[in-house]
Design a protein around this motif. Structure first.
Motif, short mmCIF file in Angstrom:
data_model
loop_
_atom_site.label_atom_id
_atom_site.label_comp_id
_atom_site.label_asym_id
_atom_site.label_seq_id
_atom_site.Cartn_x
_atom_site.Cartn_y
_atom_site.Cartn_z
N GLY A 140 2.76 8.04 -6.96
CA GLY A 140 1.98 7.59 -5.83
C GLY A 140 2.73 6.74 -4.82
O GLY A 140 2.15 6.27 -3.85
N PHE A 141 4.04 6.56 -5.04
CA PHE A 141 4.84 5.72 -4.15
C PHE A 141 5.40 6.60 -3.03
O PHE A 141 6.40 7.29 -3.20
CB PHE A 141 5.98 5.07 -4.93
N ALA A 142 4.72 6.59 -1.88
CA ALA A 142 5.09 7.43 -0.74
C ALA A 142 5.98 6.65 0.22
O ALA A 142 5.60 5.57 0.69
CB ALA A 142 3.85 7.91 -0.01
N TYR A 143 7.15 7.20 0.51
CA TYR A 143 8.04 6.62 1.51
C TYR A 143 7.64 7.18 2.88
O TYR A 143 7.78 8.38 3.13
CB TYR A 143 9.50 6.96 1.20
N ILE A 144 7.14 6.32 3.75
CA ILE A 144 6.59 6.75 5.03
C ILE A 144 7.59 6.40 6.13
O ILE A 144 7.86 5.22 6.39
CB ILE A 144 5.23 6.07 5.29
N VAL B 200 -8.06 3.80 -0.88
CA VAL B 200 -7.44 4.19 -2.15
C VAL B 200 -6.60 5.44 -1.89
O VAL B 200 -7.13 6.53 -1.64
CB VAL B 200 -8.50 4.47 -3.23
N LEU B 201 -5.28 5.27 -1.92
CA LEU B 201 -4.37 6.38 -1.65
C LEU B 201 -3.83 7.01 -2.92
O LEU B 201 -3.26 8.10 -2.88
CB LEU B 201 -3.21 5.90 -0.78
N TRP B 202 -3.97 6.31 -4.05
CA TRP B 202 -3.49 6.83 -5.33
C TRP B 202 -4.52 6.53 -6.40
O TRP B 202 -4.82 5.38 -6.68
CB TRP B 202 -2.14 6.22 -5.70
N ASP B 203 -5.10 7.61 -7.00
CA ASP B 203 -6.12 7.46 -8.03
C ASP B 203 -5.78 8.44 -9.15
O ASP B 203 -6.01 9.65 -9.03
CB ASP B 203 -7.49 7.77 -7.46
#
Length: 211
Positions: free
Chosen positions: A132-136, A187-190
């Motif tokens: 869930g760790f998105a590099y933006i 909530v971006l990661w569930d």
């Protein structure tokens, strides 16, 4: 890993291929649209490469040919509809504990930091470090800072942070050396959801300031 043509073999069920960063989102989207994607257990993009993980080791030879052809032929328009779909809007309370220090180090006001962050064009580059760790990508040059010299041992979910040329919304429960500038209730990661991540590689992201 052993080299095979333009591919690197990773274990018995995966191929890794180098791809220019600006092409990664398009190649990933094009791969998922192929009929042969049934051979894939997963497609995992990184900063400058993509891993194609096969369902079984017996699929590896066939998969290598498909992957080579895809990387050679997937053009910028291969997934234009995917890349230009509606942006993900993330409301942010710019109340992060590092915000004032960030402004001081950049010789800006906190309002200027917020304005620069919300007005920039952001896009999900890749996932890594933790689920869930998105590099933006897309952080303006005016906000660039190296990571903290003393990382925090644990950062909670929904905290918005910057470092280098990128932004991250922490999925929660990980260490973190990025500068905390705000927080979001989105909530971006569930992990319990059918599709755990709300973000995908190539997604446009809009950060919107809220009270």
């Amino acid at each position: 890993m052993t080299e095979s043509g333009n591919l690197l073999r990773a274990g018995d069920r995966a191929w890794i291929v180098d791809v220019a960063p600006e092409r990664i989102a398009g190649v990933v989207a094009a791969a998922r649209a192929q009929t042969w994607s049934a051979l894939l257990e997963d497609v995992v993009p990184a900063a400058r490469s993509i891993m194609f993980r096969a369902n079984t080791s017996s699929d590896m030879r066939l998969l290598s040919g498909h992957v080579r052809h895809l990387v050679d032929t997937a053009g910028a328009d291969a997934s234009a509809a995917f890349l230009e779909r509606e942006p993900v809007v993330i409301p942010v309370r710019y109340d992060g504990e590092d915000l004032e220090e960030v402004a001081r180090r950049l010789n800006l006001t906190t309002a200027a930091v917020v304005a620069a962050h919300t007005s920039a064009e952001h896009r999900v580059g890749f996932f890594g470090f933790a689920p869930g760790f998105a590099y933006i990508d897309g952080l303006p040059g005016a906000l660039e800072l190296p990571r903290r010299t003393s990382p925090r041992r644990r950062v909670g979910a929904g905290l918005v942070a910057i470092a280098g040329t990128q932004t991250v919304v922490y999925p929660g429960g990980t260490p973190g050396g990025w500068h905390l500038i705000g927080s979001t209730s989105e909530v971006l990661w569930d992990i319990d959801a059918a599709n755990p991540s709300r973000l995908s590689v190539g997604d446009r992201v809009v950060f919107e300031a809220v009270e």
